[in-house]
Enzyme design. Structure first.
Site, PDB file in Angstrom:
ATOM      1  CG  HIS A  35      -1.947   1.053   1.184  1.00 32.42           C
ATOM      2  ND1 HIS A  35      -1.681   2.342   1.577  1.00 32.42           N
ATOM      3  CD2 HIS A  35      -3.232   1.043   0.754  1.00 32.42           C
ATOM      4  CE1 HIS A  35      -2.782   3.077   1.387  1.00 32.42           C
ATOM      5  NE2 HIS A  35      -3.725   2.307   0.890  1.00 32.42           N
ATOM      6  CD  GLU A  38      -5.127   1.891  -3.263  1.00 33.32           C
ATOM      7  OE1 GLU A  38      -6.322   2.031  -2.976  1.00 33.32           O
ATOM      8  OE2 GLU A  38      -4.226   1.802  -2.415  1.00 33.32           O
TER       9      GLU A  38
HETATM   10  C1  PEP Z   1      -6.691   3.430   0.319  1.00 31.97           C
HETATM   11  O1  PEP Z   1      -6.385   3.592   1.486  1.00 31.97           O
HETATM   12  O2  PEP Z   1      -6.330   2.392  -0.262  1.00 31.97           O
HETATM   13  C2  PEP Z   1      -7.478   4.463  -0.365  1.00 31.97           C
HETATM   14  C3  PEP Z   1      -7.717   4.320  -1.634  1.00 31.97           C
HETATM   15  O3  PEP Z   1      -7.896   5.524   0.396  1.00 31.97           O
HETATM   16  P1  PEP Z   1      -9.008   6.634  -0.006  1.00 31.97           P
HETATM   17  O4  PEP Z   1     -10.181   5.879  -0.562  1.00 31.97           O
HETATM   18  O5  PEP Z   1      -9.333   7.314   1.294  1.00 31.97           O
HETATM   19  O6  PEP Z   1      -8.392   7.514  -1.009  1.00 31.97           O
END
Ligand code: PEP
Length: 250
Positions: free
Chosen positions: A96, A167
């Site tokens: 992450h 992400e």
């Molecule tokens: C995450 O923690 O993986 C994430 C995508 O956070 P957020 O949805 O708050 O951006």
């Protein structure tokens, strides 16, 4: 067609009591839907509480947010894979962006976690994504490809069992979301990386994460390249998380 995945990353929120209260509320609002699975990544101290509440729900999976690759030993503060498994976890987040950028986790470390999880029969969900300056300097695909090197050496069967969460760091917790087109471009490059290594295109699962909310989830999951979402902030409220995880997929 494989099921879409709606995954909740609770980060360092919700202990056992908070998790129990959350689920009592959420499970009233969310009935199983055949085209999707819901995954929870609670804090490790709340994993048992979550599992106790969802044990008769085959549409819900529970994982941990992080593991250490060594089986046991003098590693104060760490969580072994066997311990996570003993508590009933079936998956773990790996790499992450908060692990990479707050705790300095390297690609070699993410690789050790991925391999140790697969050896134990747990599913690693590998998170990848570029920082804003990397996107702006055109390095997105190079950064993501470098992060995917954690999977190098796995055969095509093992590779097909690893979902990826794309992400972009600039979208996590910022309220800024990638457009479905931005996500699709990176997702398709990730899919191609897997296909080059012998995985069938339809077997690759790539989720999008970064400020997913009730009002943008529909357009994101409607994008064929998006196999699901990984949600932080908006997964902490049972009403919002129910609305997100129940969203109609066109
Ligand atoms: C995450 O923690 O993986 C994430 C995508 O956070 P957020 O949805 O708050 O951006």
């Amino acid at each position: 067609m494989s099921k879409k995945i709606f995954a909740a990353n609770w980060k360092m929120f919700l202990g056992p009591h908070g998790a129990k209260t959350f689920l009592a509320d959420y499970l009233e609002r969310y009935v199983p839907m055949g085209d999707r699975e819901v995954w929870f990544f609670p804090s490790s101290i709340a994993v048992s509480a979550v599992i106790a509440q969802v044990q008769d729900r085959t549409d819900i999976r529970v994982g941990v947010q992080n593991v250490y690759w060594e089986p046991k030993g003098a590693y104060t503060g760490e969580l072994s894979i066997a311990m996570a498994q003993e508590a009933g976890a079936v998956a773990a987040l790996v790499g992450h962006s908060e692990r990479r950028h707050v705790f300095g986790e390297t690609v070699d470390e993410t690789a050790k976690k991925v391999f140790a999880l697969l050896d134990a029969g747990l599913t690693p969900m590998l998170c990848v994504g570029e920082k804003l300056e990397e996107r702006e300097s055109g390095q997105t695909l190079a950064v993501v490809t470098r992060q995917l090197e954690a999977l190098e050496g796995l055969d095509s069967v093992a590779l097909a069992s690893v979902p990826i969460a794309y992400e972009p760091v600039w979208a996590i917790g910022t309220g800024r979301t990638a457009t479905p087109e931005d996500a699709a471009e990176v997702h398709s490059a990730i899919r191609a990386w897997f296909v080059d290594r012998g995985v069938e295109k339809v077997a690759v699962r790539v989720l999008y994460g970064g400020s997913v909310k009730v009002d943008n989830v529909r357009e994101l999951v409607a994008e064929p390249e998006v196999d699901g979402v990984l949600v932080g902030g908006a997964s902490l409220d049972p009403e919002q998380w129910a609305a997100i995880s129940r969203v109609l997929i066109d």
